[in-house]
Write a protein that holds these residues in place. Structure first.
Motif, mmCIF file in Angstrom:
data_model
loop_
_atom_site.group_PDB
_atom_site.id
_atom_site.type_symbol
_atom_site.label_atom_id
_atom_site.label_comp_id
_atom_site.label_asym_id
_atom_site.label_seq_id
_atom_site.Cartn_x
_atom_site.Cartn_y
_atom_site.Cartn_z
ATOM 1 N N PHE A 1 31.845 18.158 10.192
ATOM 2 C CA PHE A 1 32.112 17.533 8.903
ATOM 3 C C PHE A 1 32.805 16.200 9.136
ATOM 4 C CE2 PHE A 1 34.457 16.651 5.015
ATOM 5 C CZ PHE A 1 33.494 16.897 4.054
ATOM 6 N N TYR A 2 32.184 15.133 8.643
ATOM 7 C CA TYR A 2 32.737 13.788 8.785
ATOM 8 C C TYR A 2 33.365 13.371 7.457
ATOM 9 C CZ TYR A 2 29.297 13.887 12.580
ATOM 10 O OH TYR A 2 28.545 14.243 13.670
ATOM 11 N N SER A 3 34.554 12.789 7.540
ATOM 12 C CA SER A 3 35.239 12.372 6.319
ATOM 13 C C SER A 3 36.080 11.128 6.582
ATOM 14 C CB SER A 3 36.129 13.494 5.780
ATOM 15 O OG SER A 3 36.774 13.093 4.589
ATOM 16 N N VAL B 1 36.025 19.084 12.198
ATOM 17 C CA VAL B 1 36.338 17.945 11.339
ATOM 18 C C VAL B 1 36.720 16.725 12.171
ATOM 19 C CG1 VAL B 1 37.774 17.115 9.433
ATOM 20 C CG2 VAL B 1 37.162 19.548 9.567
ATOM 21 N N VAL B 2 36.026 15.608 11.902
ATOM 22 C CA VAL B 2 36.341 14.329 12.547
ATOM 23 C C VAL B 2 36.259 13.219 11.500
ATOM 24 C CG1 VAL B 2 35.585 14.937 14.866
ATOM 25 C CG2 VAL B 2 33.935 14.035 13.248
ATOM 26 N N HIS B 3 36.865 12.092 11.811
ATOM 27 C CA HIS B 3 36.793 10.931 10.923
ATOM 28 C C HIS B 3 35.395 10.324 11.028
ATOM 29 C CE1 HIS B 3 37.730 7.128 8.971
ATOM 30 N NE2 HIS B 3 38.911 7.629 8.629
ATOM 31 N N GLU B 4 34.878 9.864 9.902
ATOM 32 C CA GLU B 4 33.511 9.335 9.909
ATOM 33 C C GLU B 4 33.373 8.100 10.803
ATOM 34 O OE1 GLU B 4 33.486 6.523 5.893
ATOM 35 O OE2 GLU B 4 32.455 8.454 5.872
ATOM 36 N N ASN B 5 34.471 7.393 11.036
ATOM 37 C CA ASN B 5 34.417 6.214 11.901
ATOM 38 C C ASN B 5 34.204 6.570 13.368
ATOM 39 O OD1 ASN B 5 34.803 4.553 9.717
ATOM 40 N ND2 ASN B 5 36.976 4.202 10.092
ATOM 41 N N THR B 6 34.429 7.848 13.729
ATOM 42 C CA THR B 6 34.227 8.278 15.120
ATOM 43 C C THR B 6 32.914 9.048 15.285
ATOM 44 O OG1 THR B 6 35.475 10.332 14.770
ATOM 45 C CG2 THR B 6 36.713 8.406 15.510
ATOM 46 N N ASP C 1 39.854 14.622 1.381
ATOM 47 C CA ASP C 1 40.030 15.368 0.133
ATOM 48 C C ASP C 1 38.692 15.934 -0.331
ATOM 49 O OD1 ASP C 1 38.748 13.042 -0.565
ATOM 50 O OD2 ASP C 1 40.202 12.415 -2.080
ATOM 51 N N ASP C 2 37.711 15.942 0.562
ATOM 52 C CA ASP C 2 36.353 16.352 0.230
ATOM 53 C C ASP C 2 35.820 17.418 1.182
ATOM 54 O OD1 ASP C 2 36.310 14.697 2.417
ATOM 55 O OD2 ASP C 2 34.617 13.476 1.774
ATOM 56 N N LEU C 3 36.732 18.219 1.762
ATOM 57 C CA LEU C 3 36.316 19.205 2.762
ATOM 58 C C LEU C 3 35.409 20.274 2.164
ATOM 59 C CD1 LEU C 3 39.712 19.820 4.606
ATOM 60 C CD2 LEU C 3 37.888 18.239 5.246
ATOM 61 N N ASN C 4 34.463 20.733 2.962
ATOM 62 C CA ASN C 4 33.667 21.899 2.578
ATOM 63 C C ASN C 4 34.564 23.125 2.510
ATOM 64 O OD1 ASN C 4 31.223 20.506 2.553
ATOM 65 N ND2 ASN C 4 30.823 20.932 4.712
ATOM 66 N N THR C 5 34.169 24.104 1.707
ATOM 67 C CA THR C 5 34.906 25.361 1.648
ATOM 68 C C THR C 5 34.286 26.341 2.641
ATOM 69 O OG1 THR C 5 35.433 25.010 -0.684
ATOM 70 C CG2 THR C 5 35.718 27.236 0.179
ATOM 71 N N VAL C 6 34.980 26.560 3.759
ATOM 72 C CA VAL C 6 34.529 27.500 4.785
ATOM 73 C C VAL C 6 35.718 28.367 5.190
ATOM 74 C CG1 VAL C 6 32.647 26.055 5.644
ATOM 75 C CG2 VAL C 6 34.946 25.747 6.579
ATOM 76 N N ASP C 7 35.488 29.281 6.109
ATOM 77 C CA ASP C 7 36.559 30.191 6.534
ATOM 78 C C ASP C 7 37.600 29.503 7.410
ATOM 79 O OD1 ASP C 7 35.126 32.180 5.247
ATOM 80 O OD2 ASP C 7 34.164 32.891 7.095
ATOM 81 N N ALA C 8 37.146 28.548 8.234
ATOM 82 C CA ALA C 8 38.049 27.988 9.233
ATOM 83 C C ALA C 8 37.673 26.541 9.545
ATOM 84 C CB ALA C 8 38.006 28.829 10.513
#
Length: 329
Positions: free
Chosen positions: A62-64, A34-39, A68-75
């Motif tokens: 995953f860029y956000s 997970v990283v910020h979409e600006n990066t 509050d829109d994270l994918n549902t994954v294990d980790a």
């Protein structure tokens, strides 16, 4: 958590305040970096893509912007502590997942104090520190020792190829922030008219003395290049200069050393772990002035060692595989 801590930040986590961290009990097979979409097009985005590429799990980046829109994954692997802070506030269910957080550098502000970060990071499965100094700082703030892992980052030895040094430029690779110590950088460039300097980065137009720095005849600036352009830029240089007062890395240290540049760097981040003073580079105190740094740069041109050999084991594949192991334990 005492009353002052609750009033300062604890109320933001009322939905998880007294909950234990059950974690993820099954086998981790799916993973998001997970990283910020600006990066996305900057160093953190490139880092996430390389870690994901070498993971043995079903992994993606995953860029956000809102978290509050994270994918549902294990980790989940968060490439900055602030990202995990924001995500945990909006997604209580993250306590039921395995989350690893990379602690980039301890830049504490009122919004995210050391105690604030300690509270949130204790909810993670593991916290990866880039150097021992920053790990000790958070342990002193109350971070659970069982959470701590120290891993010095990595780079791409296939992308960053070595070149023979032959009186090339002095390279600085960093975005503009006051903690990068821009005044020292300016004084060094002014004090070495016999050397040519190349600054690779972004945002430097905001530096108050930018007009002075940018007008120097021995100074060149390349603003926001594509990451794929970096190897060619490094190939024109023989020395890497890092003036920062505070770093987790810096990331370009490994990139430039793989390119066979001799580093001259302040004693922060993992510079002290990787640079052997006088052997494969030079170190100086974070409060050093230009008169101390300039002779080290000139000495760096006399180093004959193969600098790449000292860092060629810091590969993304090994780093990613180690992260996989942390998720499995």
């Amino acid at each position: 958590m005492n009353l002052l801590e609750y009033l300062a930040f604890g109320w933001k986590y009322h939905h998880i305040l007294w909950k234990k961290t059950p974690g993820f009990s099954g086998k981790v097979t799916t993973l998001n970096y997970v990283v910020h979409e600006n990066t996305k097009d900057w160093i953190l985005g490139a880092k996430a893509r390389r870690l994901s590429r070498y993971s043995n799990k079903k992994s993606e980046v995953f860029y956000s912007a809102t978290f509050d829109d994270l994918n549902t994954v294990d980790a989940y692997f968060f490439l900055h502590p602030n990202l995990f802070i924001r995500a945990l506030r909006k997604n209580a269910w993250l306590l039921e997942k395995k989350c690893i957080v990379m602690f980039t550098h301890p830049e504490f502000k009122n919004r995210f104090s050391a105690l604030h970060r300690r509270f949130v990071l204790n909810k993670a499965h593991k916290v990866i520190f880039l150097n021992k100094e920053h790990a000790r700082l958070m342990l002193d703030s109350g971070l659970d020792k069982s959470k701590v892992e120290i891993m010095h980052l990595a780079s791409d030895g296939d992308m960053f190829q070595p070149h023979d040094r032959a009186n090339g430029k002095v390279c600085m690779s960093m975005a503009y922030y006051p903690r990068k110590n821009p005044d020292l950088l300016l004084e060094v460039v002014q004090g070495m008219p016999h050397r040519n300097f190349l600054l690779i980065g972004k945002g430097w137009e905001a530096y108050p003395a930018w007009s002075t720095l940018s007008s120097l005849p021995n100074f060149e600036y390349v603003a926001s290049p594509e990451y794929e352009e970096y190897p060619a830029l490094y190939a024109a240089c023989d020395v890497f200069l890092s003036t920062s007062k505070l770093e987790g890395g810096p990331v370009p240290l490994l990139e430039t050393m793989l390119s066979n540049l001799v580093p001259v760097a302040s004693e922060t981040g993992y510079c002290t772990d990787i640079i052997r003073h006088g052997k494969n580079g030079f170190l100086f105190p974070v409060d050093a002035d230009a008169s101390s740094v300039i002779p080290l740069i000139d000495k760096a041109y006399g180093i004959t060692a193969n600098v790449r050999e000292s860092v060629q084991d810091f590969t993304w594949q090994k780093y990613s595989n180690k992260i996989d192991e942390l998720f499995d334990n």
